[in-house]
Design a protein around this motif. Structure first.
Motif, PDB file in Angstrom:
ATOM      1  N   THR A  95      13.653 -37.557   3.207  1.00  0.00           N
ATOM      2  CA  THR A  95      15.033 -37.813   3.622  1.00  0.00           C
ATOM      3  C   THR A  95      15.942 -37.649   2.419  1.00  0.00           C
ATOM      4  N   THR A 121      22.910 -36.903   6.317  1.00  0.00           N
ATOM      5  CA  THR A 121      21.500 -37.230   6.123  1.00  0.00           C
ATOM      6  C   THR A 121      20.667 -36.090   6.685  1.00  0.00           C
ATOM      7  N   THR A 123      16.625 -34.690   7.160  1.00  0.00           N
ATOM      8  CA  THR A 123      15.221 -35.088   7.135  1.00  0.00           C
ATOM      9  C   THR A 123      14.330 -33.866   7.330  1.00  0.00           C
TER      10      THR A 123
END
Length: 185
Positions: A95, A121, A123
């Motif tokens: 992440t 964000t 991932t």
């Protein structure tokens, strides 16, 4: 493994390759062996073997770059977030979090990325040793967005351990002079 016939007092030499089960706990073990001959057998304790468990590691390097994109309707800054795995193992559950100017929300996000006011964000399920993961996003340039725009990105989680925290973050600054004039470094 049969060695063949040896005359009295004759010696032999050889090598043994041991494969250690990865689940073997760390420790010191004694190698035991048996020799068989016409006159019987001999059992002996041999050298000790030390098993160490080297923890898995994946050194992730984070890089962030920006490029202004000017258009008549939607001027923006394009950001590229690159994560390189220097290994030696694969990284999983990676992440990365980019910190945007307060209240700003990114658009044009790559798959695996989400945006909330002030953050992006991204991932990644897995990044192999020697591989890169690349994501992009955009920050629109508004009429009143004049001045320095700082964006930083950092690895916020991954497995296994990352042994080099010094390369886990990066940042870039863009100087916005007008809706049609910006420079990023």
């Amino acid at each position: 493994m049969p060695l063949g016939d040896l005359d009295g007092g004759e010696s032999f030499s050889g090598s043994i390759t041991l494969r250690i089960d990865p689940e073997t706990p760390a420790g010191t073990f004694v190698l035991c062996y048996q020799l068989y001959a016409d006159g019987g057998e001999a059992t002996a304790d041999g050298p000790t073997i030390t098993v160490t468990n080297t923890p898995a590691e994946a050194d992730l390097e984070v890089r962030l770059s920006a490029q202004p994109q000017f258009g008549i309707l939607v001027p923006h800054r394009s950001y590229t977030l690159t994560t390189r795995n220097h290994g030696p193992d694969a990284a999983t559950g990676v992440t990365l979090t980019a910190t945007l100017p307060a209240g700003k929300t990114a658009t044009g996000l790559s798959t695996g990325c989400t945006s909330a006011p002030g953050t992006v964000t991204c991932t990644y399920e897995s990044i192999a040793d020697g591989a890169d993961a690349v994501s992009t996003f955009r920050l629109p340039i508004g009429l009143l967005d004049i001045g320095s725009v700082n964006v930083t990105a950092a690895r916020t989680s991954s497995s296994p351990n990352d042994p080099n925290a010094a390369n886990d973050s990066d940042g870039t600054t863009c100087a916005v002079l007008s809706i049609a004039l910006a420079d990023c470094a």
